[in-house]
Design an enzyme around this catalytic site. Sequence first.
Site, PDB file in Angstrom:
ATOM      1  N   GLU A  92      -3.224 -39.212  13.093  1.00  0.00           N
ATOM      2  CA  GLU A  92      -3.143 -38.752  14.523  1.00  0.00           C
ATOM      3  C   GLU A  92      -1.950 -38.084  14.808  1.00  0.00           C
ATOM      4  OE1 GLU A  92      -4.931 -43.120  15.982  1.00  0.00           O
ATOM      5  OE2 GLU A  92      -3.069 -42.246  17.142  1.00  0.00           O
ATOM      6  N   CYS A 105       3.905 -35.238  18.823  1.00  0.00           N
ATOM      7  CA  CYS A 105       4.288 -36.151  17.955  1.00  0.00           C
ATOM      8  C   CYS A 105       3.584 -36.104  16.587  1.00  0.00           C
ATOM      9  CB  CYS A 105       4.225 -37.521  18.635  1.00  0.00           C
ATOM     10  SG  CYS A 105       4.811 -39.201  17.819  1.00  0.00           S
ATOM     11  N   GLY A 171       4.261 -43.675   9.819  1.00  0.00           N
ATOM     12  CA  GLY A 171       5.294 -43.207   8.584  1.00  0.00           C
ATOM     13  C   GLY A 171       6.489 -43.307   8.965  1.00  0.00           C
ATOM     14  N   GLU A 172       7.354 -43.568   7.848  1.00  0.00           N
ATOM     15  CA  GLU A 172       8.684 -43.442   8.037  1.00  0.00           C
ATOM     16  C   GLU A 172       9.073 -42.064   7.489  1.00  0.00           C
ATOM     17  OE1 GLU A 172      11.989 -45.015   8.753  1.00  0.00           O
ATOM     18  OE2 GLU A 172      12.560 -42.849   7.953  1.00  0.00           O
ATOM     19  N   SER A 203      12.909 -39.933  13.823  1.00  0.00           N
ATOM     20  CA  SER A 203      12.993 -41.325  14.230  1.00  0.00           C
ATOM     21  C   SER A 203      13.016 -41.928  12.583  1.00  0.00           C
ATOM     22  CB  SER A 203      11.973 -41.815  14.940  1.00  0.00           C
ATOM     23  OG  SER A 203      11.648 -43.170  14.899  1.00  0.00           O
ATOM     24  N   SER A 227      15.375 -46.595  14.872  1.00  0.00           N
ATOM     25  CA  SER A 227      14.815 -47.819  15.396  1.00  0.00           C
ATOM     26  C   SER A 227      15.546 -48.881  15.275  1.00  0.00           C
ATOM     27  CB  SER A 227      13.300 -47.823  14.792  1.00  0.00           C
ATOM     28  OG  SER A 227      12.615 -46.625  14.707  1.00  0.00           O
ATOM     29  N   LEU A 228      16.155 -49.317  16.252  1.00  0.00           N
ATOM     30  CA  LEU A 228      17.063 -50.487  16.164  1.00  0.00           C
ATOM     31  C   LEU A 228      16.368 -51.700  16.567  1.00  0.00           C
ATOM     32  CD1 LEU A 228      20.243 -50.594  15.644  1.00  0.00           C
ATOM     33  CD2 LEU A 228      20.447 -51.159  17.948  1.00  0.00           C
ATOM     34  N   HIS A 229      15.690 -52.008  17.521  1.00  0.00           N
ATOM     35  CA  HIS A 229      15.051 -52.917  18.248  1.00  0.00           C
ATOM     36  C   HIS A 229      15.743 -54.319  18.007  1.00  0.00           C
ATOM     37  CE1 HIS A 229      11.909 -50.040  18.016  1.00  0.00           C
ATOM     38  NE2 HIS A 229      12.092 -49.825  16.494  1.00  0.00           N
ATOM     39  N   ASN A 303       4.100 -52.616  23.767  1.00  0.00           N
ATOM     40  CA  ASN A 303       2.977 -52.116  23.989  1.00  0.00           C
ATOM     41  C   ASN A 303       2.006 -53.251  23.049  1.00  0.00           C
ATOM     42  OD1 ASN A 303       0.797 -50.816  25.439  1.00  0.00           O
ATOM     43  ND2 ASN A 303       0.913 -48.919  24.165  1.00  0.00           N
ATOM     44  N   CYS A 346       0.379 -46.346  21.336  1.00  0.00           N
ATOM     45  CA  CYS A 346       1.085 -47.259  20.891  1.00  0.00           C
ATOM     46  C   CYS A 346       0.457 -47.816  19.579  1.00  0.00           C
ATOM     47  CB  CYS A 346       1.574 -48.232  22.060  1.00  0.00           C
ATOM     48  SG  CYS A 346       2.350 -49.395  21.288  1.00  0.00           S
TER      49      CYS A 346
HETATM   50  S1  SF4 Z   1       7.990 -48.765  13.234  1.00  0.00           S
HETATM   51 FE1  SF4 Z   1       8.421 -49.270  11.209  1.00  0.00          FE
HETATM   52  S2  SF4 Z   1       6.317 -49.535  10.286  1.00  0.00           S
HETATM   53 FE2  SF4 Z   1       5.967 -48.484  12.207  1.00  0.00          FE
HETATM   54  S3  SF4 Z   1       5.908 -46.384  11.629  1.00  0.00           S
HETATM   55 FE3  SF4 Z   1       8.169 -46.666  11.890  1.00  0.00          FE
HETATM   56  S4  SF4 Z   1       9.181 -47.515  10.062  1.00  0.00           S
HETATM   57 FE4  SF4 Z   1       6.819 -47.658   9.784  1.00  0.00          FE
END
Ligand code: SF4
Length: 376
Positions: A92, A105, A171-172, A203, A227-229, A303, A346
């Site tokens: 997607e 995106c 994906g990363e 990202s 992507s810290l979180h 989400n 999401c």
């Molecule tokens: S949030 Fe984590 S699992 Fe999801 S696409 Fe990004 S790196 Fe991959």
Amino acid sequence: MQSQLRSINLTELETLLKSWSFPTYRARQILNWLHQKHITEFGEMKNLPKKLLGKLSESSLVSVLKLRETPKSNDQSSQKYLFETQDGHFLESVLIVQGGRNTVCVSTQLGCKMKCSFCASGMGKFVRNLTAGEIIEQVSRVARTLSPLEVGNGRDRSLQAITNVVFMGMGEPLDNYDATLRAIKILMADWGFGLGGRRITVSTCGIIPKIEQFVKDVDGRVRLSISLHSSQQTVRNELVPINKRYNLDDLMSALEQLYRKLKREITFEYTLIQGMNNSPEAASGLARLANRIHAKVNIIPYNPVREADYQSPTPAQVKTFCALLEKKGVRVTVRQTAGRDINAACGQLRLDREPIRGTSGPKLICSIKFNLPPIP
Ligand code: SF4
């Protein structure tokens, strides 16, 4: 085997044309058809000699994705593009129309090996990396639907409709390093999409050596989003398992070294999950980390993903958390949920299409992990 023409760069194409005894100026014409006019068939390249078109079509493919569905959100602010790859998998892309910007995106892999616990992309099986051509084609196909090509009408048909590209789909991106870098170079090239680096965001969940290499390879010109979180090791270990290998302390040390080399500010993505990372202590920890590198923080209210047992924060909890950050001098944005009705937001479309850990059902379908990409 036929190569993917969208993956090729100017120098490679000029070399190919020379080897066929065609003038090299044809290379820019071909790339203009691909990356500005977003054609999907060789027959649309109107100013090329038939002999050259014949050679090109024998050895390469213009289009490798089939567009299967394009659901739009009720408020028309986002649209999902479901593509099928040549080997029968699905991915997607999402178009977000907001504030005069058209942001695409894109996905970079079929599945994701990083297995973040709150993200639908990490829940399915990893299939393979996408090629640079498949990444680039996502942007072109979305652009094409924005400004339909009118072949032969004599008007300037250059399409400038896509203003931003964010690598935040399935994906990363830095785990598919070469294809991601190649795609970004095509997006930035004058013979490609001609997008400035500030209009491109990558990202990453924090693969330190790859981040360092990437900043060097793009000369710090592309926006970086981490992507810290969580600001706590134990919580981040659960949410973002790559933290066990590249932990927060090391990540922050690396970012401190890098942020001065970057020509753009760093953004922290922070998915806010009730009872997990929304306490006042979590806010203080996050503010401390953000202030170390003057990072902006993007709060993404969680989400829900059916298979993950996490709770969305209430609007009041989001407000409180943001206020705590702002009080400590952090610049905060909250990403509004968009497109929930089409699952554009999401990672839920995939959950609607396939049993995540089972083996039956359709093949992998991509998910977009966050509510909305950050729009600089
Ligand atoms: S949030 Fe984590 S699992 Fe999801 S696409 Fe990004 S790196 Fe991959």
